[in-house]
Design an enzyme around this catalytic site. Structure first.
Site, short mmCIF file in Angstrom:
data_model
loop_
_atom_site.label_atom_id
_atom_site.label_comp_id
_atom_site.label_asym_id
_atom_site.label_seq_id
_atom_site.Cartn_x
_atom_site.Cartn_y
_atom_site.Cartn_z
N LYS A 180 0.84 -1.19 0.00
CA LYS A 180 0.00 0.00 0.00
C LYS A 180 0.88 1.25 0.00
O LYS A 180 1.93 1.24 0.63
CB LYS A 180 -0.92 0.00 1.23
CG LYS A 180 -1.79 -1.23 1.39
CD LYS A 180 -2.84 -1.34 0.30
CE LYS A 180 -3.71 -2.59 0.51
NZ LYS A 180 -4.69 -2.77 -0.57
N LYS A 206 2.53 -8.79 -1.65
CA LYS A 206 1.73 -8.96 -2.86
C LYS A 206 1.55 -7.65 -3.62
O LYS A 206 1.32 -6.60 -3.03
CB LYS A 206 0.36 -9.53 -2.46
CG LYS A 206 -0.68 -9.57 -3.56
CD LYS A 206 -2.02 -10.03 -2.99
CE LYS A 206 -3.12 -9.86 -4.00
NZ LYS A 206 -3.38 -8.44 -4.32
N ASP A 208 -1.00 -5.49 -5.87
CA ASP A 208 -2.46 -5.46 -5.92
C ASP A 208 -2.92 -5.64 -7.36
O ASP A 208 -2.13 -5.65 -8.30
CB ASP A 208 -3.01 -4.18 -5.29
CG ASP A 208 -4.24 -4.47 -4.43
OD1 ASP A 208 -4.93 -5.47 -4.68
OD2 ASP A 208 -4.50 -3.69 -3.49
N HIS A 298 -5.78 -13.33 -8.12
CA HIS A 298 -6.57 -12.27 -7.50
C HIS A 298 -7.92 -12.23 -8.22
O HIS A 298 -7.97 -12.14 -9.44
CB HIS A 298 -5.85 -10.92 -7.64
CG HIS A 298 -6.49 -9.83 -6.83
ND1 HIS A 298 -7.77 -9.37 -7.07
CD2 HIS A 298 -6.03 -9.11 -5.77
CE1 HIS A 298 -8.06 -8.41 -6.21
NE2 HIS A 298 -7.02 -8.24 -5.40
#
EC number: 4.1.1.39
Length: 488
Positions: A180, A206, A208, A298
């Site tokens: 993030k 990870k 996104d 995802h």
């Protein structure tokens, strides 16, 4: 519910194949006496017929339009084994507590499908019926895929057992975090986030879903800095680490190029988004199998068709298709986090991913027994709005074969990213130890965490920051056989 005599199948061949329009049930797409064969593909639809449309005729229409029918009689049916190829709706029942909605069961002969192709399967089952005017709404709730069909798929390239052996990590959930902010970081700063998380005790960090190759960070820079972080963290911790390098791109050629570069750098895992499509997923799964690389999936975009209860596709069906197509990790919901997910329904998704034989369980939305014919198991991923204070709930709900991903719950820690990772690792190890000692972690969990926080400042800060944060909203997609559950 039986078919009205007026819409029963016409047996007289001259009348059945006379030019003109017949009801779907009259054409043979309804057979209330049909006994499904072991080799049939079975589908359960939730249908909402238009006012005045008989439920049996609506079910027959679903069977017809997802197999061999069109709106009028065609004589060329007689050139085929029409009775065999014709899908058959064989049972219709009202949906409990949902006036105007019906469950309908449809059987398809195995010869209607190409072996090993999710694209072909979906073209039939969902290709046409969802736009059909006689239906206000239609949802594919579940499927039974026969062993003979399952065996035509390769399934996950690695699977849970081999993944744990490669990582040398057993007896606990794996820990992850999503970088993030998901967009805007430079490659070097992005890599620093990855390093801090892995150094603090995470197993994976990870990309996104929407980080690909943008002006602020080219994909190659991201791969280089992330793998530098992975290698440094591995050397310092002595643990195998990984970063889900998102290889999603506009063409298969570009996806393969990125996958090859990830392999050259030594990555143990690559990632794709669900929105790349079934053919791309199966293709990159084959590449991962041939190159001994884990494939993380995802489920980007799934909520556009899985969330609403009346129309679309249940995620349990998507999970079944993805296990066939061959993914190693799959985001399957958290129940306690920020994203849609009734606890029992989400547990059903996990069962689909991890069991050798998934048993019928109406309370979890599973309508058929499913024998997976030895296909490897998919590691479910719990991600989205979870934090260390929920560790007992997550382990109680999902067990140990799961990746628990704390994105904001790691990177948003008041003492920094590494402290956030430490908090999650300590919470996890503490809860696993308590479970192994026979303690009731579901009820004693908060007390266990508070006790551990006395000697772990990062965990104490995490509990002080997020301990009271919950996302207790009513789920829109729940089982029709139990009330919406709560884990608060």
């Amino acid at each position: 519910m039986g078919a009205d005599a007026a819409i029963g199948q016409i047996k007289d061949a001259k009348k059945r194949y006379a030019a003109g329009v017949l009801k779907y049930a009259q054409m043979g797409y309804w057979d209330g006496d049909y006994q499904p064969k072991d080799t049939d593909v079975l589908a359960l639809f939730r249908i909402t017929p238009q006012d005045g449309v008989d439920a049996v005729e609506a079910a027959a229409a679903v069977a017809g339009e997802s197999s061999t029918a069109t709106w009028t009689v065609v004589w060329t049916d007689r050139l085929t084994a029409a009775d065999m190829y014709r899908a058959k709706a064989y049972k219709v029942e009202p949906v409990p507590g949902q006036p105007g909605q019906y469950f309908c069961w449809v059987a398809y002969d195995l010869d209607l499908f190409e072996e090993g192709s999710i694209a072909n399967l979906t073209a039939s089952i969902i290709g046409n019926v969802f736009s059909f005017k006689p239906l206000k709404a239609c949802r594919l709730e579940d499927m039974r895929l026969p062993v003979a069909y399952v065996k035509t798929f390769r399934g996950p390239p690695t699977g849970i057992v081999v993944e744990r052996e490669r990582l040398d990590k057993f007896g606990r959930p794996l820990l992850g975090a999503t970088t993030k902010p998901k967009l805007g970081l430079s490659g070097k700063n992005y890599g620093r986030v990855v390093y801090e998380g892995l150094k603090g005790g995470l197993d994976f960090v990870k990309d996104d879903e929407n980080i690909n190759s943008q002006p602020f960070m080219h994909w190659r820079d991201r791969f280089l800095y992330c793998m530098e972080a992975v290698n440094k963290a591995q050397a310092e911790t002595g643990e195998v680490k990984g970063h889900y390098l998102n290889i999603t791109a506009g063409t298969m050629e570009e996806m393969y190029r990125r996958a090859e570069f990830a392999k050259e750098l030594g990555s143990v895992v690559v990632m794709v988004d669900l929105i790349v499509g079934w053919t791309a997923i199966q293709s990159i799964s084959n590449w991962c199998r041939e190159n001994d690389v884990l494939l993380h999936m995802h489920r980007a975009g799934h909520g556009t068709y899985t969330r609403q209860k009346g129309h679309g596709i249940s995620f349990r069906v998507i999970a079944k298709w993805l296990r066939l197509a061959g993914v190693d990790h799959l985001h399957t919901g958290t129940a306690v986090g920020k994203l849609e997910g009734d606890p029992m329904t989400v547990q059903g998704y996990y069962n689909v991913c991890r069991e050798t034989v998934t048993k019928t369980d109406y309370t979890r939305g599973i309508f058929f027994d499913q024998d997976w014919a030895g296909l490897r198991k998919v590691m479910p991923v719990a991600s989205g709005g979870i934090h260390a204070g929920q560790m007992h709930q997550l382990i109680d709900l999902f067990g140990e074969d799961v990746v628990l991903q704390f994105g904001g719950g790691t990177i948003g820690h008041p003492d920094g990213i590494q402290a956030g990772a430490i908090a999650n690792r300590v919470a996890l190890e503490t809860m696993i130890l308590a479970r192994n000692e026979g303690r009731d972690i579901k009820n004693e969990g908060p007390e266990i965490l508070i006790e551990a926080a006395k000697w772990c400042r990062p965990l104490r800060a995490a509990l002080d920051t997020w301990g009271e944060v919950t996302f207790n909203y009513a789920s829109t997609d729940t089982s029709d056989f139990v009330p919406t559950a709560s884990v608060a």
